[in-house]
Motif scaffolding. Structure first.
Motif, PDB file in Angstrom:
ATOM      1  N   VAL A   1       0.830  -1.209   0.000  1.00  0.00           N
ATOM      2  CA  VAL A   1       0.000   0.000   0.000  1.00  0.00           C
ATOM      3  C   VAL A   1       0.859   1.252   0.000  1.00  0.00           C
ATOM      4  O   VAL A   1       0.608   2.203  -0.749  1.00  0.00           O
ATOM      5  CB  VAL A   1      -0.965  -0.006   1.209  1.00  0.00           C
ATOM      6  CG1 VAL A   1      -1.666   1.341   1.350  1.00  0.00           C
ATOM      7  CG2 VAL A   1      -2.002  -1.116   1.067  1.00  0.00           C
ATOM      8  N   LEU A   2       1.908   1.266   0.825  1.00  0.00           N
ATOM      9  CA  LEU A   2       2.796   2.430   0.897  1.00  0.00           C
ATOM     10  C   LEU A   2       3.512   2.675  -0.428  1.00  0.00           C
ATOM     11  O   LEU A   2       3.729   3.828  -0.823  1.00  0.00           O
ATOM     12  CB  LEU A   2       3.819   2.240   2.013  1.00  0.00           C
ATOM     13  CG  LEU A   2       3.284   2.330   3.450  1.00  0.00           C
ATOM     14  CD1 LEU A   2       4.381   1.976   4.447  1.00  0.00           C
ATOM     15  CD2 LEU A   2       2.739   3.712   3.740  1.00  0.00           C
ATOM     16  N   SER A   3       3.867   1.596  -1.115  1.00  0.00           N
ATOM     17  CA  SER A   3       4.557   1.762  -2.400  1.00  0.00           C
ATOM     18  C   SER A   3       3.656   2.434  -3.430  1.00  0.00           C
ATOM     19  O   SER A   3       4.102   3.297  -4.198  1.00  0.00           O
ATOM     20  CB  SER A   3       5.046   0.399  -2.920  1.00  0.00           C
ATOM     21  OG  SER A   3       3.956  -0.446  -3.213  1.00  0.00           O
ATOM     22  N   PHE A   4       2.363   2.076  -3.429  1.00  0.00           N
ATOM     23  CA  PHE A   4       1.441   2.687  -4.384  1.00  0.00           C
ATOM     24  C   PHE A   4       1.103   4.127  -3.995  1.00  0.00           C
ATOM     25  O   PHE A   4       0.938   4.991  -4.868  1.00  0.00           O
ATOM     26  CB  PHE A   4       0.164   1.848  -4.505  1.00  0.00           C
ATOM     27  CG  PHE A   4       0.319   0.652  -5.395  1.00  0.00           C
ATOM     28  CD1 PHE A   4       0.252   0.782  -6.771  1.00  0.00           C
ATOM     29  CD2 PHE A   4       0.565  -0.609  -4.870  1.00  0.00           C
ATOM     30  CE1 PHE A   4       0.408  -0.313  -7.613  1.00  0.00           C
ATOM     31  CE2 PHE A   4       0.724  -1.716  -5.690  1.00  0.00           C
ATOM     32  CZ  PHE A   4       0.646  -1.572  -7.071  1.00  0.00           C
ATOM     33  N   ILE A   5       1.005   4.402  -2.691  1.00  0.00           N
ATOM     34  CA  ILE A   5       0.783   5.786  -2.251  1.00  0.00           C
ATOM     35  C   ILE A   5       1.950   6.662  -2.682  1.00  0.00           C
ATOM     36  O   ILE A   5       1.779   7.805  -3.135  1.00  0.00           O
ATOM     37  CB  ILE A   5       0.603   5.849  -0.721  1.00  0.00           C
ATOM     38  CG1 ILE A   5      -0.699   5.160  -0.309  1.00  0.00           C
ATOM     39  CG2 ILE A   5       0.608   7.293  -0.228  1.00  0.00           C
ATOM     40  CD1 ILE A   5      -0.903   5.074   1.199  1.00  0.00           C
ATOM     41  N   LEU A   6       3.151   6.129  -2.569  1.00  0.00           N
ATOM     42  CA  LEU A   6       4.355   6.872  -2.929  1.00  0.00           C
ATOM     43  C   LEU A   6       4.365   7.227  -4.408  1.00  0.00           C
ATOM     44  O   LEU A   6       4.592   8.389  -4.779  1.00  0.00           O
ATOM     45  CB  LEU A   6       5.588   6.044  -2.566  1.00  0.00           C
ATOM     46  CG  LEU A   6       6.948   6.737  -2.636  1.00  0.00           C
ATOM     47  CD1 LEU A   6       7.031   7.857  -1.611  1.00  0.00           C
ATOM     48  CD2 LEU A   6       8.066   5.729  -2.405  1.00  0.00           C
ATOM     49  N   ILE A   7       4.091   6.258  -5.255  1.00  0.00           N
ATOM     50  CA  ILE A   7       4.143   6.517  -6.696  1.00  0.00           C
ATOM     51  C   ILE A   7       2.992   7.411  -7.137  1.00  0.00           C
ATOM     52  O   ILE A   7       3.140   8.253  -8.034  1.00  0.00           O
ATOM     53  CB  ILE A   7       4.149   5.181  -7.485  1.00  0.00           C
ATOM     54  CG1 ILE A   7       4.522   5.430  -8.958  1.00  0.00           C
ATOM     55  CG2 ILE A   7       2.821   4.485  -7.392  1.00  0.00           C
ATOM     56  CD1 ILE A   7       5.930   5.898  -9.161  1.00  0.00           C
ATOM     57  N   LEU A   8       1.826   7.280  -6.478  1.00  0.00           N
ATOM     58  CA  LEU A   8       0.693   8.136  -6.822  1.00  0.00           C
ATOM     59  C   LEU A   8       0.981   9.595  -6.497  1.00  0.00           C
ATOM     60  O   LEU A   8       0.529  10.498  -7.212  1.00  0.00           O
ATOM     61  CB  LEU A   8      -0.563   7.669  -6.083  1.00  0.00           C
ATOM     62  CG  LEU A   8      -1.243   6.408  -6.620  1.00  0.00           C
ATOM     63  CD1 LEU A   8      -2.389   5.988  -5.705  1.00  0.00           C
ATOM     64  CD2 LEU A   8      -1.758   6.628  -8.043  1.00  0.00           C
ATOM     65  N   THR A   9       1.733   9.841  -5.428  1.00  0.00           N
ATOM     66  CA  THR A   9       2.098  11.213  -5.071  1.00  0.00           C
ATOM     67  C   THR A   9       2.969  11.841  -6.150  1.00  0.00           C
ATOM     68  O   THR A   9       2.797  13.013  -6.511  1.00  0.00           O
ATOM     69  CB  THR A   9       2.840  11.229  -3.727  1.00  0.00           C
ATOM     70  OG1 THR A   9       2.015  10.625  -2.720  1.00  0.00           O
ATOM     71  CG2 THR A   9       3.168  12.650  -3.307  1.00  0.00           C
ATOM     72  N   VAL A  10       3.904  11.069  -6.685  1.00  0.00           N
ATOM     73  CA  VAL A  10       4.784  11.587  -7.731  1.00  0.00           C
ATOM     74  C   VAL A  10       4.003  11.813  -9.023  1.00  0.00           C
ATOM     75  O   VAL A  10       4.196  12.819  -9.718  1.00  0.00           O
ATOM     76  CB  VAL A  10       5.959  10.620  -7.970  1.00  0.00           C
ATOM     77  CG1 VAL A  10       6.863  11.139  -9.082  1.00  0.00           C
ATOM     78  CG2 VAL A  10       6.767  10.449  -6.696  1.00  0.00           C
ATOM     79  N   TYR A  11       3.077  10.898  -9.332  1.00  0.00           N
ATOM     80  CA  TYR A  11       2.219  11.100 -10.497  1.00  0.00           C
ATOM     81  C   TYR A  11       1.359  12.345 -10.314  1.00  0.00           C
ATOM     82  O   TYR A  11       1.104  13.088 -11.267  1.00  0.00           O
ATOM     83  CB  TYR A  11       1.326   9.876 -10.720  1.00  0.00           C
ATOM     84  CG  TYR A  11       1.948   8.822 -11.593  1.00  0.00           C
ATOM     85  CD1 TYR A  11       1.784   8.838 -12.972  1.00  0.00           C
ATOM     86  CD2 TYR A  11       2.711   7.788 -11.050  1.00  0.00           C
ATOM     87  CE1 TYR A  11       2.362   7.867 -13.783  1.00  0.00           C
ATOM     88  CE2 TYR A  11       3.295   6.814 -11.842  1.00  0.00           C
ATOM     89  CZ  TYR A  11       3.114   6.856 -13.212  1.00  0.00           C
ATOM     90  OH  TYR A  11       3.689   5.896 -14.011  1.00  0.00           O
ATOM     91  N   GLY A  12       0.910  12.561  -9.076  1.00  0.00           N
ATOM     92  CA  GLY A  12       0.100  13.738  -8.791  1.00  0.00           C
ATOM     93  C   GLY A  12       0.852  15.032  -9.063  1.00  0.00           C
ATOM     94  O   GLY A  12       0.261  16.036  -9.471  1.00  0.00           O
TER      95      GLY A  12
END
Length: 278
Positions: free
Chosen positions: A164-175
Motif C-alpha cells: 500500500v505504501l509503495s502505491f501511495i508513494l508513486i501516486l504522489t509523484v504522479y500527482g
C-alpha cells in the motif's frame, strides 16, 4: 528465490516497493514533454493555446480595472511617467500570456538542474534495493508448520503495509505531474492578472505555487536518497530471537521508515511552502 511461502510473500512485497521507488527516480528526471510518450503534453499545449484567447480578453479587462482604480482622473493618465508605467505593465502581462509556457518550461529546467545536482552530489544514480537479510531467510525456512502460523499473520500484515505504501508513494509523484499539467494548461488566465495593479497578487500567488510544485521534486528526491542510504544498511537482525519476533521487529522497523518516507513525500508541498514563506 526461496520456496518458503513466508519468504516469497515478503520478497514480493519488497520487489513491488523497489520497483515503485526505481520508477520514482526515473519520473523525477523526466520532463513533462516526455512523460507517457508526450501524448498528454500535446493536449496540454492545445488547451494552453485555446486559453490564451481568454487570457488576452482578461488582460484588457484587468488593465482597464487597474487603470481606473489607480488613476484618480483621466488627466493623470496623460502624465508621461504614469503612462509609461501603465505601458510597461501591459507589455509585461502581454508577454507573460504569450510566452508563459516557455517561461514555465525554463523554470522547470532550472529545478531539474537542482534535482540533478542533488543526485550527483549524493553519488547516487538509482536507489538501493531493500532486501531480506540472509539470516532472517534462514530462520524462517527452519521453522516448522506450527511455528510458521504466526509468521503468516505477521507476513500478511507487513506485506500489505509495504504494498500500500509503495502505491501511495508513486501516486504522489504522479500527482505532481498532474499539477504541473494543470498549471501549464491554465497559465494564461492567472498571468493576465499582472496587467492590473489590484489583481497582480493573483499572478504572484500562481507563480509561487508553480515554483512550489516544481520544488516538490527536490524534496521527494532528498527523501528517497535518505531512504536509499538507509536501505543500504538495513536494521540489525537479532539471530538469538525466535523467528516470529525477528520478522516482527524487522518488518516493523522497515515499515516505520517507509511511513516516514511516504509522509515526507506527501507533505512535500507543505515543506516547500514553509521554506518559501508562502
Amino acid at each position: 528465490m526461496s520456496d518458503n511461502w513466508v519468504v516469497q510473500n515478503l520478497e514480493n512485497a519488497l520487489d513491488t516497493w523497489n520497483e515503485k521507488l526505481s520508477e520514482i527516480w526515473g519520473l523525477l528526471t523526466q520532463s513533462p514533454q516526455d512523460f507517457k510518450g508526450g501524448g498528454i503534453w500535446e493536449v496540454i499545449v492545445n488547451i494552453n493555446s485555446a486559453v490564451q484567447a481568454i487570457g488576452y480578453a482578461l488582460l484588457v479587462l484587468f488593465f482597464v480595472i487597474g487603470m481606473v482604480k489607480t488613476c484618480s482622473s483621466f488627466v493623470e493618465v496623460k502624465k508621461p511617467e504614469h503612462a509609461l508605467k501603465l505601458f510597461v505593465r501591459f507589455a509585461i502581462a502581454k508577454g507573460l500570456v504569450t510566452w508563459g509556457m516557455e517561461l514555465m518550461l525554463a523554470m522547470f529546467d532550472i529545478v531539474q538542474g537542482i534535482i540533478s545536482t542533488i543526485m550527483n552530489s549524493a553519488g547516487l544514480g538509482a536507489n538501493s534495493d531493500t532486501t531480506l537479510p540472509d539470516e532472517m531467510v534462514t530462520a524462517i525456512e527452519e521453522c516448522g508448520f506450527f511455528e510458521s502460523i504466526p509468521l503468516w499473520a505477521v507476513t500478511l500484515i507487513g506485506s500489505l503495509f509495504i504494498t500500500v505504501l509503495s502505491f501511495i508513494l508513486i501516486l504522489t509523484v504522479y500527482g505532481r505531474f498532474f499539477k504541473i499539467y494543470m498549471f501549464t494548461a491554465l497559465a494564461p488566465i492567472p498571468f493576465s492578472t499582472f496587467a492590473g495593479e489590484p489583481t497582480q497578487n493573483v499572478g504572484r500567488s500562481f507563480v509561487k505555487s508553480y515554483c512550489g510544485v516544481l520544488l516538490e521534486g527536490a524534496v521527494i528526491i532528498l527523501a528517497c536518497i535518505i531512504f536509499s542510504l538507509y536501505a543500504s544498511s538495513p536494521p540489525q537482525v537479532d539471530t538469538s530471537a525466535a523467528a516470529v519476533t525477528m520478522v516482527w521487529k524487522y518488518v516493523g522497523e522497515l515499515v516505520f521508515n517507509m511511513l516516514v518516507l511516504v509522509g515526507t513525500v506527501k507533505m512535500s508541498d507543505r515543506i516547500i511552502h514553509e521554506m518559501m514563506g508562502m
